[in-house]
Design an enzyme around this catalytic site. Structure first.
Site: not given
Ligand code: APR
Length: 308
Positions: A9, A33, A82, A88, A118-119, A151, A175
């Protein structure tokens, strides 16, 4: 021989990660990709930054999995991000198809690699990749906790006018909306935040952390966060490739730890040359344990949706 890292990706998260990895100068990086020519273009651009920034990492873009062969680490970022108002979980079916196909190809060409997912929805996609790959649990890890913790640390540091480096914290669980920021274990230069901030302010910061991804999605209008997500993956890759044995929260396949089994849940793990080398069991109080269970139940629901 230099290590080889593949990033699947070449979108916002993928290409930003490739930039960060190239600048580390410790591995050659392949960016895959499905869009023809696009990863080749981005790779060439990144390669040409090498002389200016002083890195020799060979960056290659490709639409052919053969070029990804024998990677030490493969990071999967392919999928749809998203859109505003989309959770999600809405993404699940769309990205299930992509992650299934990608994982099959990764396993075929890099059977000994360590997979970092990660997706989104992360907890479901990492479970899917584990299921499809047949890899042992130490070689399939999900990136979520490092980002959620970053965060949380950002907001705490801002609130107190402190350095982010002095803020230690853990965000566990899935997540998603059920993530579990462990406010009790958050410290600033060793001082618990309960001594520094009133409980209601901490709760507001916890809530902002839970909504951290959505806040950015809303502001961007199109797409989702990528600077902090790619930085978070970089920290995981650093610890694995350099065998640093850092402890950080990641989605890991639990086999009895925290009283859970056969499920990916965000918990503190030790990352080293073998991937996820140890699940660290921190003592949780009753409330935290219940929140973690609720989060795990939400992940189970997602897995049901996928039918695996
Ligand atoms: N194989 C390889 N790449 C694919 C495939 C596939 N089957 N399907 C889609 N892609 C590629 C797209 O062509 C695109 O370049 O995945 C890339 C995704 O990039 P972006 O749309 O820019 O999304 P990004 O912001 O990078 O987010 C990627 O990470 O944080 C998560 O929620 C986020 O799931 C999303 C993922």
């Amino acid at each position: 021989m230099r290590s080889k890292i593949t990033v699947i990706g070449a979108g916002f998260v993928g290409s930003t990660l490739v930039q960060r990895l190239a600048e580390r100068d410790y591995a050659d990086v392949v960016m895959y990709d499905i869009i023809p020519n696009m990863p080749q273009g981005k790779a060439l651009d990144l390669l040409q930054a090498g002389p200016v920034l002083g890195y020799d990492s060979l960056v290659t873009g490709t639409n052919d999995y053969a070029d990804t062969a024998n990677s030490d680490i493969v990071v999967i970022t392919s999928g749809f991000p998203r859109k505003p108002g989309m959770s999600r979980d809405d993404l699940i079916k769309k990205n299930q198809e992509i992650v299934t196909q990608v994982t099959e190809n990764v396993v075929k060409h890099s059977p000994d690699s360590i997979l970092i997912m990660v997706t989104n929805p992360l907890d479901a996609m990492v479970q899917l990749a584990y299921h499809i790959s047949g890899f042992p649990r130490n070689r399939v890890i999900g990136m979520a906790g490092v980002l959620d913790t970053a965060r949380f640390r950002t907001f705490i540091a801002q609130e107190l006018g402190a350095s982010v480096r002095d803020v230690q914290a853990y965000v566990l669980g899935g997540h998603g909306d059920t993530m579990v920021p462990l406010a009790r274990m958050c410290t600033v230069a060793g001082v618990p935040i309960a001594q520094l901030l009133p409980a209601e302010r901490i709760e507001q910061i916890v809530q902002r952390t839970r909504d951290g991804g959505a806040e950015i999605v809303k502001l961007l209008g199109t797409g989702s966060a990528y600077f902090a997500p790619s930085a978070s993956v970089l920290q995981m890759v650093d610890s694995i490739l350099l065998d640093k044995k850092m402890i950080m929260p990641c989605a890991a396949y639990l086999q009895g730890e925290y009283g859970m089994r056969d499920l990916f849940v965000g918990v503190p793990v030790k990352l080293g040359a073998h991937g996820m080398e140890e699940v660290i069991e921190v003592e949780l109080d009753e409330g935290e344990r219940a929140q973690l269970q609720k989060s795990a139940d939400a992940v189970k629901e997602l897995i049901k949706v996928m039918g695996i």
